[in-house]
Design an enzyme around this catalytic site. Structure first.
Site, mmCIF file in Angstrom:
data_model
loop_
_atom_site.group_PDB
_atom_site.id
_atom_site.type_symbol
_atom_site.label_atom_id
_atom_site.label_comp_id
_atom_site.label_asym_id
_atom_site.label_seq_id
_atom_site.Cartn_x
_atom_site.Cartn_y
_atom_site.Cartn_z
ATOM 1 N N THR A 178 -4.535 8.544 -4.315
ATOM 2 C CA THR A 178 -4.461 8.581 -5.873
ATOM 3 C C THR A 178 -6.039 8.105 -6.062
ATOM 4 O O THR A 178 -7.018 7.077 -5.099
ATOM 5 C CB THR A 178 -3.722 6.817 -6.504
ATOM 6 N N LYS B 194 -2.650 9.970 -13.941
ATOM 7 C CA LYS B 194 -1.834 8.357 -13.327
ATOM 8 C C LYS B 194 -2.887 7.354 -13.089
ATOM 9 O O LYS B 194 -2.290 6.087 -13.812
ATOM 10 C CB LYS B 194 -2.256 8.843 -11.647
ATOM 11 N N LYS C 72 -8.482 -0.532 -6.108
ATOM 12 C CA LYS C 72 -9.414 0.588 -6.295
ATOM 13 C C LYS C 72 -8.308 1.419 -7.528
ATOM 14 O O LYS C 72 -9.780 1.996 -8.345
ATOM 15 C CB LYS C 72 -8.445 0.924 -4.730
HETATM 16 N N1 NAP Z 1 1.507 2.193 -1.416
HETATM 17 C C1 NAP Z 1 2.605 2.244 -1.941
HETATM 18 O O1 NAP Z 1 3.106 2.511 -3.096
HETATM 19 C C2 NAP Z 1 1.951 4.381 -3.912
HETATM 20 C C3 NAP Z 1 2.549 4.381 -4.765
HETATM 21 C C4 NAP Z 1 1.307 5.562 -5.275
HETATM 22 C C5 NAP Z 1 0.179 5.994 -4.726
HETATM 23 N N2 NAP Z 1 0.461 5.012 -3.866
HETATM 24 C C6 NAP Z 1 -0.848 5.958 -3.102
HETATM 25 O O2 NAP Z 1 -0.927 6.776 -2.212
HETATM 26 C C7 NAP Z 1 -2.688 6.626 -1.702
HETATM 27 C C8 NAP Z 1 -1.911 6.036 0.295
HETATM 28 O O3 NAP Z 1 -1.036 4.697 0.196
HETATM 29 P P1 NAP Z 1 -0.577 4.493 1.537
HETATM 30 O O4 NAP Z 1 0.384 3.210 0.490
HETATM 31 O O5 NAP Z 1 0.978 5.933 2.149
HETATM 32 O O6 NAP Z 1 -1.406 4.343 1.909
HETATM 33 P P2 NAP Z 1 -1.602 3.277 3.860
HETATM 34 O O7 NAP Z 1 -0.501 2.659 4.142
HETATM 35 O O8 NAP Z 1 -2.760 2.576 4.328
HETATM 36 O O9 NAP Z 1 -2.133 4.906 4.487
HETATM 37 C C9 NAP Z 1 -2.936 5.754 4.489
HETATM 38 C C10 NAP Z 1 -3.588 6.757 5.212
HETATM 39 O O10 NAP Z 1 -4.294 6.975 5.514
HETATM 40 C C11 NAP Z 1 -5.123 7.319 6.667
HETATM 41 N N3 NAP Z 1 -6.490 8.203 5.880
HETATM 42 C C12 NAP Z 1 -6.832 6.432 4.920
HETATM 43 N N4 NAP Z 1 -8.062 6.909 5.493
HETATM 44 C C13 NAP Z 1 -8.684 8.335 6.239
HETATM 45 C C14 NAP Z 1 -9.714 8.279 6.642
HETATM 46 N N5 NAP Z 1 -10.974 8.254 6.260
HETATM 47 N N6 NAP Z 1 -9.424 9.589 7.350
HETATM 48 C C15 NAP Z 1 -8.201 10.066 7.443
HETATM 49 N N7 NAP Z 1 -7.126 9.651 7.272
HETATM 50 C C16 NAP Z 1 -7.608 8.609 6.436
HETATM 51 C C17 NAP Z 1 -4.311 6.595 7.411
HETATM 52 O O11 NAP Z 1 -4.484 6.251 8.386
HETATM 53 P P3 NAP Z 1 -4.476 5.537 9.760
HETATM 54 O O12 NAP Z 1 -2.683 5.876 9.765
HETATM 55 O O13 NAP Z 1 -5.410 5.728 10.722
HETATM 56 O O14 NAP Z 1 -5.244 4.294 9.288
HETATM 57 C C18 NAP Z 1 -2.905 6.647 6.996
HETATM 58 O O15 NAP Z 1 -2.446 7.878 7.042
HETATM 59 C C19 NAP Z 1 -3.265 5.814 -2.032
HETATM 60 O O16 NAP Z 1 -3.798 6.808 -2.442
HETATM 61 C C20 NAP Z 1 -2.203 4.547 -3.084
HETATM 62 O O17 NAP Z 1 -3.089 4.800 -3.087
HETATM 63 C C21 NAP Z 1 0.808 4.196 -2.126
#
Ligand code: NAP
Length: 290
Positions: A99, A174, A242
């Site tokens: 997102t 979104k 965010k």
């Molecule tokens: N969680 C939800 O319910 C949900 C629902 C809809 C949309 N989203 C969106 O989907 C996206 C991911 O969400 P998530 O919940 O999966 O987040 P998350 O669990 O915090 O995972 C983030 C991922 O991105 C990687 N990452 C972050 N910054 C990075 C960088 N600078 N370089 C390389 N890798 C990086 C992290 O690696 P590390 O493991 O090394 O930290 C991790 O693999 C976000 O944009 C969020 O808003 C989430």
């Protein structure tokens, strides 16, 4: 079967990549910044892991990303030393499930086009459960021909995949999703808060009103935990802030008025100050009860 790279094995990316391999039957190479998580994924699902986004993306038909925000996306896509774009072959497609802003989507789509491959912004809705069950809703921006090729691959983790318009249109859709949710969750929090003060049985109230015009996904899926004061799960307040920041910045540009969204964003700031950065977004009730 296609060759696929998946960059970012977080809460969402980890199960999405697994569906591409196990349900889609694709040849999947994963990259995660914290390498231990990529190794765990390979031990569980097979496939390969790569040490950098460029190594993962090298020669693949489709490159997926699901990282945190605009800057994280730029880092894995066009980072100076090892961004995926530097290794993508002509005719490939980069599919971004992060997102992020519509601006970064347009910027990366332009760069991809100049290098001879496609870019689709493809944020998702449905949360952790939707990712784990492979039933996400995917809102896509980009060219029709890229969408047509990518859709059958995306369907490994989705129940609904729609092309919303040119580059950025997926992210704009979104934003509408998040604008609609923000006010709704505050309304639900106020309803439950009021019901408790009025001495009513909240379970009974919800059982009845959820079948009428007030019913919603948030009401069905969150009222029990809200009533119990449990917030240690779900879609984190930090992520919501965010997302609302992206919505408010876009509204500044397009002139839309979002008074309630701006107010709820400040309410979430209060929740962060209460220690709720990783709490579920339904924790707006905790703010009323503090
Ligand atoms: N969680 C939800 O319910 C949900 C629902 C809809 C949309 N989203 C969106 O989907 C996206 C991911 O969400 P998530 O919940 O999966 O987040 P998350 O669990 O915090 O995972 C983030 C991922 O991105 C990687 N990452 C972050 N910054 C990075 C960088 N600078 N370089 C390389 N890798 C990086 C992290 O690696 P590390 O493991 O090394 O930290 C991790 O693999 C976000 O944009 C969020 O808003 C989430």
């Amino acid at each position: 079967m296609a060759t696929v790279a998946f960059l970012g094995l977080g809460v969402m990316g980890y199960p999405m990549a697994a569906h591409l391999k196990n349900k889609g039957g694709h040849d999947v190479t994963v990259y995660n910044r914290t390498a231990a998580r990529a190794e765990k994924w390979v031990a569980e699902h097979g496939g390969r892991s790569a040490p950098t986004p460029a190594d993962a993306a090298d020669g693949k038909d489709f490159v997926f990303a699901c990282v945190g925000n605009d800057d994280d996306l730029r880092e894995v896509a066009i980072g100076p030393s090892s961004g995926a774009f530097s290794a993508m072959k002509k005719g490939a497609i980069f599919i971004d499930n992060t997102t992020a802003s519509a601006e970064v989507a347009r910027e990366l789509a332009e760069k991809a086009d100049a290098r001879g491959f496609g870019f689709l912004d493809a944020p998702v809705s449905g949360g952790q459960a939707g990712a784990e069950n492979g039933v996400l809703t995917v809102m896509v921006g980009g060219a029709q021909e890229h969408f047509d090729r990518a859709k059958p691959v995306i369907e490994a983790y989705a129940r609904m995949v729609g092309l919303m318009g040119p580059a950025g249109a997926g992210q704009l859709t979104k934003m509408i999703n998040q604008i609609c949710i923000a006010g709704l969750v505050q309304g639900l929090a106020e309803g439950i808060h009021f019901g408790k003060r009025a001495g009513l049985d909240i379970e009974k109230v919800i059982e009845v009103i959820s079948k009428g015009a007030a019913g919603s996904w948030q009401m069905e899926n969150r009222h029990k935990t809200m009533n119990a004061g449990k917030y240690d799960f779900g879609f984190a307040v930090d992520w919501m802030r965010k997302d609302l920041g992206i919505c408010l910045a876009e509204a500044d540009r397009n002139g839309a008025k979002l008074p309630v969204t701006a107010l709820i964003d400040q309410f979430y700031k209060d929740v962060q100050a209460m220690g709720g950065r990783r709490w579920d977004t339904s924790s707006l009730l905790a703010r009323l009860e503090k």
